[in-house]
Design a protein around this motif. Structure first.
Motif, PDB file in Angstrom:
ATOM      1  N   MET A  46       2.070  -8.126   2.217  1.00 14.36           N
ATOM      2  CA  MET A  46       1.405  -8.152   3.603  1.00 14.36           C
ATOM      3  C   MET A  46       2.030  -9.269   4.319  1.00 14.36           C
ATOM      4  SD  MET A  46      -0.224  -5.513   3.932  1.00 14.36           S
ATOM      5  CE  MET A  46       0.765  -4.775   2.975  1.00 14.36           C
ATOM      6  N   GLN A  47       2.210 -10.547   3.553  1.00 16.58           N
ATOM      7  CA  GLN A  47       2.945 -11.588   4.112  1.00 16.58           C
ATOM      8  C   GLN A  47       4.283 -11.550   4.467  1.00 16.58           C
ATOM      9  OE1 GLN A  47       1.777 -16.168   2.622  1.00 16.58           O
ATOM     10  NE2 GLN A  47       1.239 -14.645   1.081  1.00 16.58           N
ATOM     11  N   MET A  48       4.840 -10.730   3.544  1.00 20.88           N
ATOM     12  CA  MET A  48       6.317 -10.251   3.710  1.00 20.88           C
ATOM     13  C   MET A  48       6.572  -9.782   4.970  1.00 20.88           C
ATOM     14  SD  MET A  48       7.792  -9.235   0.002  1.00 20.88           S
ATOM     15  CE  MET A  48       7.628 -10.312  -1.548  1.00 20.88           C
ATOM     16  N   LEU A  49       5.605  -8.463   5.016  1.00 25.21           N
ATOM     17  CA  LEU A  49       5.722  -7.660   6.154  1.00 25.21           C
ATOM     18  C   LEU A  49       5.544  -8.367   7.485  1.00 25.21           C
ATOM     19  CD1 LEU A  49       5.802  -4.757   6.985  1.00 25.21           C
ATOM     20  CD2 LEU A  49       3.500  -4.493   6.671  1.00 25.21           C
ATOM     21  N   ILE A  50       4.617  -9.153   7.385  1.00 24.37           N
ATOM     22  CA  ILE A  50       3.968  -9.845   8.893  1.00 24.37           C
ATOM     23  C   ILE A  50       5.147 -10.832   9.178  1.00 24.37           C
ATOM     24  CG2 ILE A  50       2.622 -11.573   9.773  1.00 24.37           C
ATOM     25  CD1 ILE A  50       0.266 -10.332   8.431  1.00 24.37           C
ATOM     26  N   PHE A  51       5.515 -11.524   8.269  1.00 27.74           N
ATOM     27  CA  PHE A  51       6.519 -12.704   8.523  1.00 27.74           C
ATOM     28  C   PHE A  51       8.226 -11.838   9.054  1.00 27.74           C
ATOM     29  CE2 PHE A  51       3.303 -15.369   7.365  1.00 27.74           C
ATOM     30  CZ  PHE A  51       3.730 -16.531   8.018  1.00 27.74           C
ATOM     31  N   PHE A  52       8.272 -10.849   8.345  1.00 31.12           N
ATOM     32  CA  PHE A  52       9.568 -10.174   8.600  1.00 31.12           C
ATOM     33  C   PHE A  52       9.455  -9.396   9.985  1.00 31.12           C
ATOM     34  CE2 PHE A  52      12.312  -6.606   8.509  1.00 31.12           C
ATOM     35  CZ  PHE A  52      13.455  -7.025   8.020  1.00 31.12           C
ATOM     36  N   LEU A  53       8.256  -8.990  10.199  1.00 31.22           N
ATOM     37  CA  LEU A  53       8.212  -8.126  11.487  1.00 31.22           C
ATOM     38  C   LEU A  53       8.087  -9.250  12.741  1.00 31.22           C
ATOM     39  CD1 LEU A  53       5.368  -5.413  11.192  1.00 31.22           C
ATOM     40  CD2 LEU A  53       7.653  -5.201  12.065  1.00 31.22           C
TER      41      LEU A  53
END
Length: 531
Positions: A274-281
């Protein structure tokens, strides 16, 4: 469709690779994720066009649910309880003070509109649980005075207050918001947030206690659904969904659940994704070309937030508790901004309320500043302030921690001519350092005592010192502190929970198999087996 799947797989692999590289270089991995997003974005090399804030807000909201749930689920309440009062004050009053101080700075010094200033303060007022957990775990920062537990509980529980502040300020900026509306909103947010969170946790723990023989992964899927249910149940009633998710995680994570370690590890991995997803977005949504225009303002806010607003709130709250200046300085430095600030900034961006300043890119810069400077130097600051405790273990502050107990289970089938058949356990002469912990009689699972009769056809489980083997028994620990009523009592007089048995007693550096005459002493650690 295939191309998109390939791109997603490549991005995840790149994030995992960056995770390894950043760990070796001592750079917070979240910084790498956001830079990777920028690289893929409109101003980057791959020129992927993505500017749909509504979709990003929905994705980030779902991601934050699991980050909040894990913030509670991974916290060891026993370790956090001595500092719970301080942590709760930091996560409520501390958020209000930080938001107010930052808002006043933006209004008075930077000449922003008043309510826009307050909105910026609210969005940036909470600290990031995922970042704090990650740094404490990866760097094994064993901190003095229960500081690690305080930071974990504060960072895990302060996002709901920050969210509520942001929602209130956005409602005020729309106009027509009265004092009565304010009271109603706050009461609904708190009451239904707490109520639904507790009810979901109680229901979830009750169901899990009856899922002992469920197939692999069923309990994980169930807990996954409880995280979603806690948020949605509270939100649909007007409550604070993030507060409900955190409380549900905190209560469930500190119940004696089967496979708790695997559950925590699952949510640890899910939270990382989820962190990957949030920060990538975030990086994908950002326009690096827009950053130079907001750097002077954002840098000023970041400096004020880090060196004035956060320390001001921490010292105001912890000084009455007579916490040392070193501890307060470390807590002040540990106020990392992260995923929650990003989600709340996107929430404000998609709201129809007009803001003169580029709130989204301001928050991007501040989060980058926080995780790159504060996150990288957290270990250094802990050592400089002499807050490292070589005699403690930070992993004990997480609910999946357990001492490595050298116990092995051996199963024996009692046949017709077996010398133990038809005898009571206390009359059986067995090998030294063996303990009969479980009898499997048909479909029945019996935790025995001295008067239990061993019958032909029984399958008995014996424990001995050696590595643990899973035979459907749940192990938990009880540490005997000076206030324990069990001190000085033999085990035969200790009232244990139903279907429980003291399996191992650890005393100083010795591990022994106890019996009914073993007397309990202060600082003993009892390993309890439960069906």
């Amino acid at each position: 469709m295939t191309n998109y799947i390939l791109i997603v797989a490549a991005i995840i692999l790149l994030c995992l690779f960056l995770n390894k590289i950043s760990a070796k270089l001592g750079i917070p991995v979240l910084l790498a994720f956001i830079l990777l997003g920028m690289l893929f974005g409109t101003d980057g090399l791959l020129k992927i066009s993505f500017d749909n804030y509504q979709i990003a807000e929905q994705i980030c909201t779902v991601s934050l649910i699991f980050i909040m749930f894990y913030g509670g689920f991974g916290t060891n309440w026993k370790q956090a309880r001595p500092v719970a009062g301080k942590a709760v004050l930091l996560s409520t009053l501390g958020v209000l003070l930080t938001a107010a101080a930052t808002g006043i700075f933006c209004w008075v010094v930077l000449r922003f509109d008043f309510w826009e200033s307050m909105l910026i303060g609210a969005v940036l007022s909470s600290t990031d649980a995922a970042s704090v957990f990650s740094i404490l775990r990866s760097k094994r920062l064993n901190l003095k005075d229960n500081t690690a537990s305080m930071l974990e509980m504060e960072s895990g529980s302060n996002d709901p207050c920050s969210y509520m502040l942001a929602v209130i300020i956005l409602a005020v900026m729309k106009g027509g918001f009265t004092g009565e509306s304010l009271v109603k909103l706050v009461l609904l947010q708190v009451i239904f947030g707490v109520l639904i969170g507790v009810l979901t946790a109680v229901f979830g723990a009750w169901v899990l206690s009856r899922m002992k023989n469920a197939g692999d992964g069923v309990d994980t899927i169930f807990v996954f659904s409880m995280a979603l249910l806690s948020y949605a149940g509270a939100a649909i009633l007007g409550g604070n969904g993030y507060l409900a998710a955190y409380l549900a995680g905190l209560i469930m994570g500190n119940r004696p659940l089967h496979n708790k370690k695997s559950l925590v590890h699952f949510f640890d991995g899910l939270t990382g994704l989820m962190q990957m997803l949030i920060f990538f977005l975030l990086g994908l949504l950002a326009f690096p070309s827009a950053l130079p225009g907001i750097i002077p303002v954002a840098f000023a806010i970041a400096l004020f937030l880090t060196f004035v607003a956060r320390p001001l709130s921490v010292f105001a709250i912890l000084t009455p508790f007579r916490c040392s200046a070193r501890q307060q300085l470390l807590v002040s430095w540990s106020g990392l901004r992260g995923a929650a600030s990003i989600v709340f900034a996107i929430l404000a961006t998609v709201d129809p309320v007009y803001t003169k300043n580029d709130l989204f890119h301001i928050v991007i810069f501040i989060v980058l500043f926080s995780i790159s400077i504060q996150g990288s130097l957290l270990g250094f600051m802990a050592r400089r302030l002499d807050m490292i405790d070589d005699n403690s273990n930070v992993m004990k502050t997480f609910s999946d921690y357990s001492e490595e107990v050298p116990v092995e289970f051996v199963k024996i089938v009692i046949k017709k001519d077996h010398p133990w058949a038809g005898h009571r356990i206390k009359d059986v002469t067995s090998l030294p350092d063996l303990l009969l912990v479980l009898i499997l009689r048909g479909e029945e699972r019996i935790v025995p005592n001295g008067d239990t009769v061993i019958m032909e056809g029984d399958k008995i489980v014996l424990s001995a010192l050696s590595p643990e083997e899973n035979l459907g028994l749940y192990l938990s620990e009880i540490e005997i502190d000076r206030e324990s009523p069990w001190i000085g009592l033999p085990l035969s007089r200790v009232k244990l929970p139903e279907d429980s048995l003291v399996l191992v007693l650890m005393r100083e550096d010795r591990v022994k198999i106890p019996n009914g005459n073993t007397v309990i002493r202060e600082n003993d650690i009892l390993v309890i087996s439960q069906v």
